[in-house]
Design a protein around this motif. Structure first.
Motif, PDB file in Angstrom:
ATOM      1  N   ALA A   1      48.003  38.146  39.974  1.00 51.48           N
ATOM      2  CA  ALA A   1      47.072  39.110  39.358  1.00 51.48           C
ATOM      3  C   ALA A   1      46.766  38.708  37.918  1.00 51.48           C
ATOM      4  O   ALA A   1      47.522  37.968  37.288  1.00 51.48           O
ATOM      5  CB  ALA A   1      47.672  40.512  39.405  1.00 51.48           C
ATOM      6  N   CYS A   2      45.643  39.235  37.396  1.00 53.33           N
ATOM      7  CA  CYS A   2      45.213  38.827  36.055  1.00 53.33           C
ATOM      8  C   CYS A   2      45.966  39.567  34.959  1.00 53.33           C
ATOM      9  O   CYS A   2      45.853  39.231  33.807  1.00 53.33           O
ATOM     10  CB  CYS A   2      43.718  39.059  35.892  1.00 53.33           C
ATOM     11  SG  CYS A   2      43.277  40.797  35.754  1.00 53.33           S
TER      12      CYS A   2
ATOM     13  N   GLY B   1      39.530  48.776  43.712  1.00 49.12           N
ATOM     14  CA  GLY B   1      39.455  48.950  42.260  1.00 49.12           C
ATOM     15  C   GLY B   1      39.772  47.645  41.559  1.00 49.12           C
ATOM     16  O   GLY B   1      40.456  46.789  42.123  1.00 49.12           O
ATOM     17  N   CYS B   2      39.273  47.503  40.350  1.00 50.12           N
ATOM     18  CA  CYS B   2      39.503  46.260  39.607  1.00 50.12           C
ATOM     19  C   CYS B   2      39.641  46.575  38.123  1.00 50.12           C
ATOM     20  O   CYS B   2      38.719  46.359  37.370  1.00 50.12           O
ATOM     21  CB  CYS B   2      38.363  45.280  39.862  1.00 50.12           C
ATOM     22  SG  CYS B   2      38.589  43.658  39.116  1.00 50.12           S
ATOM     23  N   PRO B   3      40.819  47.074  37.720  1.00 44.58           N
ATOM     24  CA  PRO B   3      41.965  47.430  38.551  1.00 44.58           C
ATOM     25  C   PRO B   3      41.853  48.876  39.030  1.00 44.58           C
ATOM     26  O   PRO B   3      41.091  49.661  38.464  1.00 44.58           O
ATOM     27  CB  PRO B   3      43.142  47.319  37.555  1.00 44.58           C
ATOM     28  CG  PRO B   3      42.518  47.729  36.243  1.00 44.58           C
ATOM     29  CD  PRO B   3      41.097  47.232  36.271  1.00 44.58           C
TER      30      PRO B   3
ATOM     31  N   GLY C   1      44.061  46.513  44.315  1.00 42.74           N
ATOM     32  CA  GLY C   1      43.129  45.688  43.557  1.00 42.74           C
ATOM     33  C   GLY C   1      42.291  44.824  44.483  1.00 42.74           C
ATOM     34  O   GLY C   1      42.755  44.388  45.543  1.00 42.74           O
ATOM     35  N   VAL C   2      41.059  44.584  44.059  1.00 40.10           N
ATOM     36  CA  VAL C   2      40.119  43.832  44.895  1.00 40.10           C
ATOM     37  C   VAL C   2      40.637  42.431  45.210  1.00 40.10           C
ATOM     38  O   VAL C   2      40.438  41.913  46.306  1.00 40.10           O
ATOM     39  CB  VAL C   2      38.743  43.782  44.187  1.00 40.10           C
ATOM     40  CG1 VAL C   2      37.827  42.776  44.828  1.00 40.10           C
ATOM     41  CG2 VAL C   2      38.108  45.158  44.223  1.00 40.10           C
ATOM     42  N   CYS C   3      41.338  41.802  44.283  1.00 35.72           N
ATOM     43  CA  CYS C   3      41.893  40.464  44.555  1.00 35.72           C
ATOM     44  C   CYS C   3      42.826  40.502  45.756  1.00 35.72           C
ATOM     45  O   CYS C   3      42.795  39.620  46.610  1.00 35.72           O
ATOM     46  CB  CYS C   3      42.668  39.954  43.343  1.00 35.72           C
ATOM     47  SG  CYS C   3      41.637  39.546  41.959  1.00 35.72           S
TER      48      CYS C   3
ATOM     49  N   ALA D   1      45.713  43.040  34.490  1.00 37.24           N
ATOM     50  CA  ALA D   1      45.209  44.411  34.397  1.00 37.24           C
ATOM     51  C   ALA D   1      45.822  45.284  35.498  1.00 37.24           C
ATOM     52  O   ALA D   1      46.155  46.445  35.265  1.00 37.24           O
ATOM     53  CB  ALA D   1      43.690  44.428  34.483  1.00 37.24           C
ATOM     54  N   CYS D   2      45.956  44.741  36.696  1.00 36.73           N
ATOM     55  CA  CYS D   2      46.578  45.522  37.775  1.00 36.73           C
ATOM     56  C   CYS D   2      48.016  45.885  37.405  1.00 36.73           C
ATOM     57  O   CYS D   2      48.465  47.005  37.635  1.00 36.73           O
ATOM     58  CB  CYS D   2      46.556  44.739  39.087  1.00 36.73           C
ATOM     59  SG  CYS D   2      45.038  44.990  40.044  1.00 36.73           S
TER      60      CYS D   2
ATOM     61  N   PHE E   1      38.886  35.309  42.611  1.00 36.48           N
ATOM     62  CA  PHE E   1      39.756  34.117  42.609  1.00 36.48           C
ATOM     63  C   PHE E   1      39.859  33.428  43.971  1.00 36.48           C
ATOM     64  O   PHE E   1      40.146  32.240  44.048  1.00 36.48           O
ATOM     65  CB  PHE E   1      41.169  34.506  42.166  1.00 36.48           C
ATOM     66  CG  PHE E   1      41.226  35.091  40.795  1.00 36.48           C
ATOM     67  CD1 PHE E   1      40.856  34.344  39.704  1.00 36.48           C
ATOM     68  CD2 PHE E   1      41.651  36.386  40.593  1.00 36.48           C
ATOM     69  CE1 PHE E   1      40.904  34.865  38.417  1.00 36.48           C
ATOM     70  CE2 PHE E   1      41.711  36.927  39.321  1.00 36.48           C
ATOM     71  CZ  PHE E   1      41.329  36.173  38.228  1.00 36.48           C
TER      72      PHE E   1
HETATM   73  S1  SF4 Z   1      41.803  43.240  41.091  1.00 38.95           S
HETATM   74 FE1  SF4 Z   1      40.818  42.973  39.076  1.00 38.95          FE
HETATM   75  S2  SF4 Z   1      42.360  43.728  37.641  1.00 38.95           S
HETATM   76 FE2  SF4 Z   1      43.448  43.364  39.579  1.00 38.95          FE
HETATM   77  S3  SF4 Z   1      44.211  41.247  39.449  1.00 38.95           S
HETATM   78 FE3  SF4 Z   1      42.173  41.122  40.403  1.00 38.95          FE
HETATM   79  S4  SF4 Z   1      40.754  40.725  38.686  1.00 38.95           S
HETATM   80 FE4  SF4 Z   1      42.670  41.503  37.804  1.00 38.95          FE
END
Ligand code: SF4
Ligand code: SF4
Length: 252
Positions: free
Chosen positions: A122-123, A219-221, A188-190, A125-126, A197
């Motif tokens: 994850a980036c 959600g993102c996040p 999270g959408v990822c 934010a999640c 990604f």
């Molecule tokens: S869903 Fe959005 S906030 Fe969560 S890891 Fe992916 S890019 Fe980051």
């Protein structure tokens, strides 16, 4: 000590009352888009402008696939005649079709729930939102939810991120180390579709590519209340939400 007791009594209870009551405080959710019926030309423009293809044509108008919407706000309406409506709320968690058959297992988790969180690329934010559910405002402990550092004690595997190649085996081993019955909640959408990604040479197209997923939180996040909703869906204390929007009337 006396002073802090006095300060506490003065400020009263600040913890959210969700899920006993709907939370209406400002800032608890960024909201999300919902396509409207009609307004065809504007809907086509919104579809073209959506960077992840989350807005797509449907039988009547368009639909928004929440597994792909990254909350970029490009389709945020500026007029009452915009192609999408922007809805408030945070009960976003849904159950994928393939997990429907196993849902009755939820009744086994009526008491306390131990959650193992895994960052699968994850980036950040999640993870920031997951930290929030443990604070005094969201206070997940009042619902019987606890984070655990070990999969051996976990009932639920909460995963964020698209599952990078470096995390693929670790995620699978964590899942296998959990005793049955167990649940996987992807947030999270990822984690739902790979997001921005994946799928790619470096990452899978979401958690379901590696382990079976029972509940998904778009959600993102996703905001903290959406995460709490996902956990409540996992234990069948709340009904799931649809994972795509139904077109609504274009009348504001
Ligand atoms: S869903 Fe959005 S906030 Fe969560 S890891 Fe992916 S890019 Fe980051
Ligand atoms: S907010 Fe979601 S649906 Fe709207 S343009 Fe961005 S990704 Fe697409």
């Amino acid at each position: 000590m006396t002073r802090w007791v006095w300060e506490g009594l003065k400020s009263g209870i600040r913890t959210t009352r969700y899920p006993a009551a709907t939370e209406r405080a400002a800032g608890v959710s960024p909201g999300r888009p919902r396509a409207r019926a009609g307004l065809e030309a504007r809907l086509r423009a919104a579809e073209t402008g959506c960077p992840t293809g989350a807005i797509a044509p449907a039988e009547e108008g368009s639909r928004v696939d929440y597994r792909r919407c990254i909350h970029c706000f490009r389709c945020l309406p500026e007029s009452p005649e915009a192609a999408v409506a922007w809805e408030e709320g945070y009960e976003w968690a849904g159950v994928p079709e393939e997990a429907e058959a196993a849902r009755e297992l939820g009744c086994l988790f009526r008491r306390s729930l131990n959650i193992r969180f895994v960052d699968a690329g994850a980036c950040g934010a999640c993870m920031g939102e997951v930290r929030q559910i443990d604070n005094p405002y969201y206070n997940m402990h009042r619902l019987g939810f606890f984070l655990t550092p070990t999969p051996r004690n976990a009932d639920v595997l909460l995963v964020a991120g698209p599952v990078t190649e470096a995390m693929r085996q670790a995620l699978r081993e964590t899942f296998e180390a959990m005793p049955p019955p167990k649940r996987v909640v992807a947030m999270g959408v990822c984690a739902l579709s790979g997001g921005v990604f994946g799928p790619s040479a470096a990452a899978a197209g979401g958690v379901a590519d590696v382990v079976p997923v029972d509940v998904t939180i778009p959600g993102c996040p996703p905001p903290p209340l959406a995460i709490l909703h996902g956990l409540l869906v996992a234990v069948q204390r709340k009904p799931p939400a649809p994972l795509a929007s139904v077109p609504e009337s274009s009348v504001p």
